[in-house]
Motif scaffolding. Structure first.
Motif, PDB file in Angstrom:
ATOM      1  N   GLY A 158      51.463  41.468  29.428  1.00 59.87           N
ATOM      2  CA  GLY A 158      50.670  42.220  30.043  1.00 59.87           C
ATOM      3  C   GLY A 158      49.633  41.921  29.440  1.00 59.87           C
ATOM      4  N   SER A 159      48.771  41.188  30.109  1.00 56.32           N
ATOM      5  CA  SER A 159      47.087  40.882  30.068  1.00 56.32           C
ATOM      6  C   SER A 159      46.263  40.322  30.756  1.00 56.32           C
ATOM      7  N   ILE A 160      45.377  40.701  31.395  1.00 56.75           N
ATOM      8  CA  ILE A 160      44.768  39.512  32.805  1.00 56.75           C
ATOM      9  C   ILE A 160      44.387  38.559  32.044  1.00 56.75           C
ATOM     10  N   ASP A 161      44.239  38.160  30.787  1.00 58.94           N
ATOM     11  CA  ASP A 161      43.615  37.325  29.993  1.00 58.94           C
ATOM     12  C   ASP A 161      44.136  35.743  30.602  1.00 58.94           C
ATOM     13  N   ASN A 162      45.499  36.068  30.477  1.00 61.38           N
ATOM     14  CA  ASN A 162      46.672  34.719  30.172  1.00 61.38           C
ATOM     15  C   ASN A 162      45.944  33.979  29.358  1.00 61.38           C
ATOM     16  N   ASP A 163      46.192  34.963  28.117  1.00 59.02           N
ATOM     17  CA  ASP A 163      45.241  33.820  26.697  1.00 59.02           C
ATOM     18  C   ASP A 163      46.642  34.327  25.267  1.00 59.02           C
ATOM     19  N   PHE A 164      47.270  34.332  26.246  1.00 63.95           N
ATOM     20  CA  PHE A 164      49.013  33.782  25.190  1.00 63.95           C
ATOM     21  C   PHE A 164      50.030  33.279  25.724  1.00 63.95           C
ATOM     22  N   CYS A 165      50.139  32.338  24.019  1.00 60.03           N
ATOM     23  CA  CYS A 165      50.726  31.061  23.802  1.00 60.03           C
ATOM     24  C   CYS A 165      52.042  31.258  24.456  1.00 60.03           C
ATOM     25  N   GLY A 166      52.769  30.229  24.945  1.00 57.30           N
ATOM     26  CA  GLY A 166      54.266  30.847  25.008  1.00 57.30           C
ATOM     27  C   GLY A 166      55.198  31.209  27.056  1.00 57.30           C
ATOM     28  N   THR A 167      53.884  31.270  26.932  1.00 62.25           N
ATOM     29  CA  THR A 167      54.039  31.245  28.758  1.00 62.25           C
ATOM     30  C   THR A 167      52.517  31.165  30.023  1.00 62.25           C
ATOM     31  N   ASP A 168      53.429  30.947  30.910  1.00 59.10           N
ATOM     32  CA  ASP A 168      52.453  29.858  31.949  1.00 59.10           C
ATOM     33  C   ASP A 168      51.423  31.268  32.628  1.00 59.10           C
ATOM     34  N   MET A 169      52.337  32.487  32.682  1.00 62.82           N
ATOM     35  CA  MET A 169      51.052  33.412  33.010  1.00 62.82           C
ATOM     36  C   MET A 169      51.436  34.765  33.004  1.00 62.82           C
ATOM     37  N   THR A 170      50.250  35.154  32.236  1.00 65.63           N
ATOM     38  CA  THR A 170      51.116  36.838  31.488  1.00 65.63           C
ATOM     39  C   THR A 170      50.646  37.679  32.950  1.00 65.63           C
ATOM     40  N   ILE A 171      51.205  38.854  32.972  1.00 67.96           N
ATOM     41  CA  ILE A 171      51.243  40.119  33.728  1.00 67.96           C
ATOM     42  C   ILE A 171      50.320  40.878  33.905  1.00 67.96           C
ATOM     43  N   GLY A 172      49.461  40.571  35.128  1.00 66.35           N
ATOM     44  CA  GLY A 172      47.834  40.984  35.402  1.00 66.35           C
ATOM     45  C   GLY A 172      47.140  39.821  35.668  1.00 66.35           C
ATOM     46  N   THR A 173      47.341  38.702  35.324  1.00 71.25           N
ATOM     47  CA  THR A 173      45.444  37.649  35.154  1.00 71.25           C
ATOM     48  C   THR A 173      45.776  37.101  36.884  1.00 71.25           C
ATOM     49  N   ALA A 174      46.811  37.267  37.425  1.00 69.98           N
ATOM     50  CA  ALA A 174      46.785  36.655  39.424  1.00 69.98           C
ATOM     51  C   ALA A 174      46.185  38.044  39.918  1.00 69.98           C
ATOM     52  N   SER A 175      46.055  39.006  39.388  1.00 66.15           N
ATOM     53  CA  SER A 175      45.447  40.371  39.708  1.00 66.15           C
ATOM     54  C   SER A 175      44.147  40.446  39.764  1.00 66.15           C
ATOM     55  N   ALA A 176      43.262  39.965  38.116  1.00 62.96           N
ATOM     56  CA  ALA A 176      41.908  40.055  38.392  1.00 62.96           C
ATOM     57  C   ALA A 176      41.362  39.180  38.575  1.00 62.96           C
ATOM     58  N   LEU A 177      42.353  37.723  38.917  1.00 65.50           N
ATOM     59  CA  LEU A 177      41.559  36.503  39.672  1.00 65.50           C
ATOM     60  C   LEU A 177      41.730  36.907  40.969  1.00 65.50           C
ATOM     61  N   ARG A 178      42.165  37.982  42.071  1.00 60.42           N
ATOM     62  CA  ARG A 178      42.417  37.689  43.017  1.00 60.42           C
ATOM     63  C   ARG A 178      41.288  39.199  43.107  1.00 60.42           C
ATOM     64  N   ARG A 179      40.921  40.006  42.217  1.00 62.37           N
ATOM     65  CA  ARG A 179      39.662  40.453  41.898  1.00 62.37           C
ATOM     66  C   ARG A 179      38.278  39.879  41.669  1.00 62.37           C
ATOM     67  N   ILE A 180      38.493  38.559  41.294  1.00 66.54           N
ATOM     68  CA  ILE A 180      36.612  38.535  40.632  1.00 66.54           C
ATOM     69  C   ILE A 180      37.120  37.286  42.069  1.00 66.54           C
ATOM     70  N   ILE A 181      38.559  36.782  42.628  1.00 67.59           N
ATOM     71  CA  ILE A 181      37.233  36.010  43.945  1.00 67.59           C
ATOM     72  C   ILE A 181      37.290  37.139  45.520  1.00 67.59           C
ATOM     73  N   GLU A 182      37.343  38.404  45.281  1.00 72.23           N
ATOM     74  CA  GLU A 182      36.891  38.632  46.068  1.00 72.23           C
ATOM     75  C   GLU A 182      35.567  39.127  45.865  1.00 72.23           C
ATOM     76  N   ALA A 183      35.330  39.306  44.789  1.00 74.66           N
ATOM     77  CA  ALA A 183      34.023  39.315  44.391  1.00 74.66           C
ATOM     78  C   ALA A 183      32.922  38.011  44.794  1.00 74.66           C
ATOM     79  N   LEU A 184      33.069  37.260  43.944  1.00 74.55           N
ATOM     80  CA  LEU A 184      32.559  36.086  44.551  1.00 74.55           C
ATOM     81  C   LEU A 184      32.660  35.589  46.009  1.00 74.55           C
ATOM     82  N   ASP A 185      33.387  36.587  47.294  1.00 84.69           N
ATOM     83  CA  ASP A 185      33.204  35.991  48.377  1.00 84.69           C
ATOM     84  C   ASP A 185      31.889  36.340  48.718  1.00 84.69           C
TER      85      ASP A 185
END
Ligand code: F6P
Length: 366
Positions: A149-176
């Motif tokens: 579980g981490s927004i960073d997606n910084d863990f080897c061995g998995t494509d996606m960590t739990i939380g990354t997609a939500s953090a990205l969504r938030r970043i994109i909303e802010a960027l828009d």
């Protein structure tokens, strides 16, 4: 049934609740006694009300919530042997022989260390009269399964960590949002995003927002970056674009390993191009709030798989990590993934950038 405990530790992330819910419900469905451990390792050490049995309804209506309803903490006591002794005693007293640890590499390393010394801890508890030989016998092994579980997606061995997609969504909303005001005023914005020493959030949000420039820790820019960046910003304006967006990963460094700061980037833009420039540091909004569907489903799948892995494992088996590979939940040896993740940090420390990117492997974009 077997005793299983679930806890979240380290920084929270969206989707952790979905994972907790899935562990509880799958466990109960399979006839286990499932426990929450509140406040991460601290609750394991403190025991008492921090370790309570969960029932079906105790995880109702949490799947959409951000954060973690069972709390999280960065715990110092668990780093000490006396703390781990108390933790082991608390587990034995409740017949908990399986744990699902949800967190980042620190959390998962802690779980592995704990498991490795478990038998020694139990011996000590027995010899000091804190547990009975019957309890020692019934709780001989601790089986461990990790979820990242981490927004960073910084863990080897998995494509996606739990939380990354939500953090990205938030970043994109802010960027828009930033882009619309930048457009009105023909401004340049530098947006600093989280990720610790990982550039995944920066890289992906840059791609998704058609940013003009991005700085990530794993691939420091050439020393002539100010020139190159200004050329690119200027080009875009000349072609009629009314704004520029620069994404800066919080852990971005130059080739010497020195941090690149938002102020530094701003100065380069202002001094060379005289553009009206602003900085936005997004901060913890990236980590809070509701989770997107992807993280809810990811957390649910990973949580269910963790329980099944524990049920199928031999007693005392080496800890496993549930990872996402393509669209499959797979079981990997936890410590190999931790080792590889630590390797990235080491490669970056000695400025071996190619190795850092290579080791990031699937948790990075190809
Ligand atoms: O690991 C998640 C994360 O949000 C990082 O992106 C960031 O560097 C760090 O945690 C912030 O930590 P804290 O919440 O303790 O300020």
């Amino acid at each position: 049934g077997k005793g299983i405990a679930v806890f979240t530790s380290g920084g929270d992330s969206q989707g952790m609740n979905a994972a907790v819910r899935a562990v509880v419900r799958t466990g109960i469905y399979l006839g286990c006694k499932v426990y929450f451990i509140r406040e991460g390792y601290q609750g394991m050490v403190d025991g008492g009300d921090n370790i309570i049995e969960a029932d079906w309804s105790s995880v109702s209506s949490i799947i959409h919530m951000g954060g973690t309803v069972i709390g999280s903490a960065r715990c110092m006591d668990f780093k000490e042997r006396w703390g781990r002794l108390k933790a082991a005693e608390n587990l034995v007293k409740r017949g908990i022989t399986n744990i699902v640890a949800i967190g980042g590499d620190g959390t998962l390393t802690g779980a592995d260390t704990f498991r490795a010394e478990y038998s020694g801890l139990l011996d000590e508890l027995l010899s000091t009269g804190r547990i009975t030989s019957d309890e020692r016998e019934k709780n001989k092994f601790l089986n461990v399964c990790g979820l990242v579980g981490s927004i960073d997606n910084d863990f080897c061995g998995t494509d996606m960590t739990i939380g990354t997609a939500s953090a990205l969504r938030r970043i994109i909303e802010a960027l828009d949002a930033i882009s619309s005001t930048a457009y009105s005023h023909q401004r340049t914005f530098i947006m600093e995003v989280m990720g610790r020493h990982c550039g995944y959030l920066a890289l992906l949000s840059a791609m998704a927002s058609e940013a003009d420039y991005v700085f990530i820790p794993e691939d420091p820019p050439n020393p002539n970056w100010p020139e190159k960046m200004c050329k690119k910003l200027k080009q875009e304006r000349e072609m009629g674009k009314r704004l520029n967006i620069i994404i800066l990963a919080e852990g971005a460094v130059d080739v010497e390993g020195q941090p690149i700061t938002a102020e530094q980037v701003k100065k380069v833009v202002v001094d060379n191009l005289q553009q009206d420039t602003r900085i936005t540091i997004l901060g913890h909004v990236q980590r809070g709030g509701n989770s997107v569907a992807f993280d809810r489903v990811l957390g649910s799948r990973m949580g269910a798989e963790a329980v099944m892995a524990l049920m199928e494992a031999e007693e005392g088996a080496t800890p496993c990590l549930i990872s996402l590979e393509g669209n499959q939940a797979v079981r990997l040896p936890l410590m190999e993934c931790v080792k590889q993740t630590k390797g990235v940090a080491e490669a970056m420390k000695v400025k071996d950038w190619a190795k850092a990117i290579e080791l990031r492997g699937r948790s990075f974009m190809r």
